[in-house]
Design an enzyme around this catalytic site. Structure first.
Site, mmCIF file in Angstrom:
data_model
loop_
_atom_site.group_PDB
_atom_site.id
_atom_site.type_symbol
_atom_site.label_atom_id
_atom_site.label_comp_id
_atom_site.label_asym_id
_atom_site.label_seq_id
_atom_site.Cartn_x
_atom_site.Cartn_y
_atom_site.Cartn_z
ATOM 1 N N LYS A 126 0.856 -1.199 0.000
ATOM 2 C CA LYS A 126 0.000 0.000 0.000
ATOM 3 C C LYS A 126 0.881 1.234 0.000
ATOM 4 C CE LYS A 126 -3.648 2.283 2.682
ATOM 5 N NZ LYS A 126 -4.703 2.110 3.690
ATOM 6 N N ASP A 231 -12.923 4.875 10.439
ATOM 7 C CA ASP A 231 -13.320 4.780 9.030
ATOM 8 C C ASP A 231 -13.865 3.373 8.808
ATOM 9 O OD1 ASP A 231 -13.740 5.689 6.486
ATOM 10 O OD2 ASP A 231 -11.656 5.485 5.828
HETATM 11 P P1 ADP Z 1 -7.478 3.639 1.573
HETATM 12 O O1 ADP Z 1 -6.838 4.016 2.870
HETATM 13 O O2 ADP Z 1 -6.964 4.493 0.487
HETATM 14 O O3 ADP Z 1 -8.972 3.567 1.658
HETATM 15 P P2 ADP Z 1 -7.396 0.748 1.833
HETATM 16 O O4 ADP Z 1 -6.387 0.216 2.794
HETATM 17 O O5 ADP Z 1 -8.791 0.811 2.333
HETATM 18 O O6 ADP Z 1 -6.941 2.162 1.251
HETATM 19 O O7 ADP Z 1 -7.331 -0.156 0.526
HETATM 20 C C1 ADP Z 1 -8.074 0.142 -0.647
HETATM 21 C C2 ADP Z 1 -8.566 -1.145 -1.290
HETATM 22 O O8 ADP Z 1 -7.473 -2.000 -1.604
HETATM 23 C C3 ADP Z 1 -9.448 -1.963 -0.376
HETATM 24 O O9 ADP Z 1 -10.801 -1.591 -0.468
HETATM 25 C C4 ADP Z 1 -9.227 -3.376 -0.871
HETATM 26 O O10 ADP Z 1 -10.032 -3.652 -1.983
HETATM 27 C C5 ADP Z 1 -7.788 -3.360 -1.342
HETATM 28 N N1 ADP Z 1 -6.890 -3.882 -0.288
HETATM 29 C C6 ADP Z 1 -6.247 -3.172 0.652
HETATM 30 N N2 ADP Z 1 -5.514 -3.943 1.466
HETATM 31 C C7 ADP Z 1 -5.684 -5.207 1.024
HETATM 32 C C8 ADP Z 1 -5.184 -6.504 1.450
HETATM 33 N N3 ADP Z 1 -4.356 -6.647 2.475
HETATM 34 N N4 ADP Z 1 -5.596 -7.587 0.749
HETATM 35 C C9 ADP Z 1 -6.430 -7.464 -0.312
HETATM 36 N N5 ADP Z 1 -6.935 -6.297 -0.752
HETATM 37 C C10 ADP Z 1 -6.573 -5.169 -0.101
HETATM 38 MG MG MG Z 2 -10.114 2.286 2.735
#
Ligand code: ADP
Ligand code: MG
Length: 424
Positions: A126, A231
């Protein structure tokens, strides 16, 4: 933002050296004058300038020609792409990441990629991109831009990543269903891949009551541990085929002793209830049919009746390097940013998911640089940076024994550099 990892594979040691020098210069400068980059990087025969051109071509640095308030000079700053490359390179050198794959998600302020470890294990990377939404939303508001520089956004993204990593690790250690926190560098967090989908994409649940109860139970358990997610909604809850729940996305978490704690807690609870009641009565009614969640039957937890333990995770959090000062810093700045931002649509997800179908293995050609090498380079560049600053403050007359020799004596050009450096 497109992350062209191919370009990363062909960058040379000098490219990274200069990119790191720009990053170091940004500790004290929003825009780093080329002379300072050159002094920190310490490449021979004006090599820095050639490299800077190459970095510009790949959009790893941005050249800001508007005269900087302090230096009265133009200069360079890192772009998010440049910052991505530094983070990815460090993770590759540490042996955490071997290949970068397709983008699997896009958040409001993050990009999510698949990555692979050396043994082929697929993980998630991420990249935090704070400022992306609010920055666009306020493009026209000059005042706002003036006070929120790109430097601050990189710094805040780093803090957000560190916070997310620290919370993920601590929560995992306390048995919460979160991804495994693998590593963190700069604005980048590496975690395990959750086999599932965000709740918002799940059209049908076999046991909606149970899922709702589990989710509400998580909000309560978090509060018992002294935390509020802030959130907690259908985008940040992942559900697998067995309807097991995993929560993600922690940079905005606050303590139950936060002045708005009750409001945040109630908002998290409300989000979940609202989602489930909407799903069971509105257009998905047919899908849920007899199994629809009886939202009204499940009691809403009340913040005041939960026995909360503050400071429960403090030790674990500080073990990851996330301090109370970091927490205060990020909370305050994110609140400022949130106040200035408004709803702006994010990139089209389809567009992103088409990019980079396969894994791109990194640094096959220059894998000789180990983590130690990286640390060594940072140490050396840091020393040069301190010298450059000391010289600019007049505490040292020369940068090195060969300073005058390198520059061909105390020429007019030289004294110009000296004069400029006094302003840094
Ligand atoms: P943001 O902080 O920008 O909202 P997120 O951490 O919620 O970011 O991640 C955005 C999207 O990425 C999630 O809705 C999910 O679909 C995907 N995602 C994030 N982390 C994972 C993970 N560990 N495994 C699979 N998909 C993930
Ligand atoms: Mg998110």
């Amino acid at each position: 933002m497109k992350l062209d990892v191919d370009a990363l594979r062909y960058l040379s040691k000098d490219d990274f050296r200069v990119l790191t020098a720009v990053e170091m210069g940004m500790r004290n400068h929003e825009i780093v004058p080329a002379e300072l980059v050159d002094r920190i990087a310490g490449l021979k025969h004006g090599g820095t300038y050639k490299v800077l051109k190459n970095l510009l071509k790949h959009k790893l640095v941005h050249h800001d020609s508007s005269k900087c308030e302090y230096t009265r000079n133009d200069g360079f700053r890192l772009t998010y792409l440049g910052y991505d490359f530094l983070a990815i390179k460090a993770l590759v050198n540490r042996g955490v990441v071997a290949a970068v794959g397709r983008q699997i998600g896009v958040g409001k302020e993050s990009d999510i990629f698949e990555v692979a470890a050396e043994d082929g294990t697929i993980m998630v990377m991420k990249l935090h991109r704070l400022g992306r939404v609010s920055f666009r939303a306020v493009k026209s508001k000059r005042d706002y831009l003036k006070h929120r520089s790109s430097y601050n956004w990189l710094y805040l993204s780093r803090l957000a990543a560190l916070k997310e990593y620290a919370f993920m690790k601590a929560l995992g250690e306390h048995g919460f269903p979160v991804p495994d926190a693998v590593d963190c560098n700069r604005h980048c967090v590496v975690m395990s891949l959750v086999q599932g989908y965000p709740l918002v994409q799940v059209k049908q649940l076999q046991n909606p009551d149970e899922v709702l109860e589990t989710i509400v139970g998580l909000v309560v358990r978090l509060a018992e541990h002294g935390l509020i997610h802030c959130d907690f909604n259908e985008f940040n809850i992942m559900i697998d085929d067995n309807e097991q729940v995993t929560m993600i996305d922690f940079p905005q978490m606050v303590s139950v002793s936060h002045r708005n704690a009750k409001m945040y807690f109630d908002r998290d609870v409300e989000c979940i209830f609202k989602f489930f009641s909407k799903r069971s009565v509105a257009k998905y009614a047919k899908l849920y049919d007899e199994t629809e969640a009886d939202v009204e039957e499940i009691e809403r937890p009340s913040f005041s009746s939960i026995a909360k333990t503050t400071g429960f995770l403090d030790k674990e959090l500080s073990a990851s390097g996330f301090t109370r000062k970091d927490q205060d810093d990020i909370e305050k700045k994110l609140e400022d940013a949130a106040a200035a931002s408004c709803n702006v649509s994010i990139q089209n997800e389809d567009e992103i998911l088409q990019s980079g179908e396969k894994l791109v293995y990194m640094f096959q050609e220059n894998s000789d640089e180990a983590d130690d090498g990286d640390a060594e380079l940072m140490k050396r560049l840091n020393k040069q940076r301190r010298r450059a600053i000391a010289a600019s403050q007049g505490t040292r007359k020369a940068l090195s024994r060969n300073f005058y020799k390198d520059k061909g004596g105390k020429s007019a050009h030289n004294s110009k550099i000296q004069r400029q450096s006094c302003n840094w």
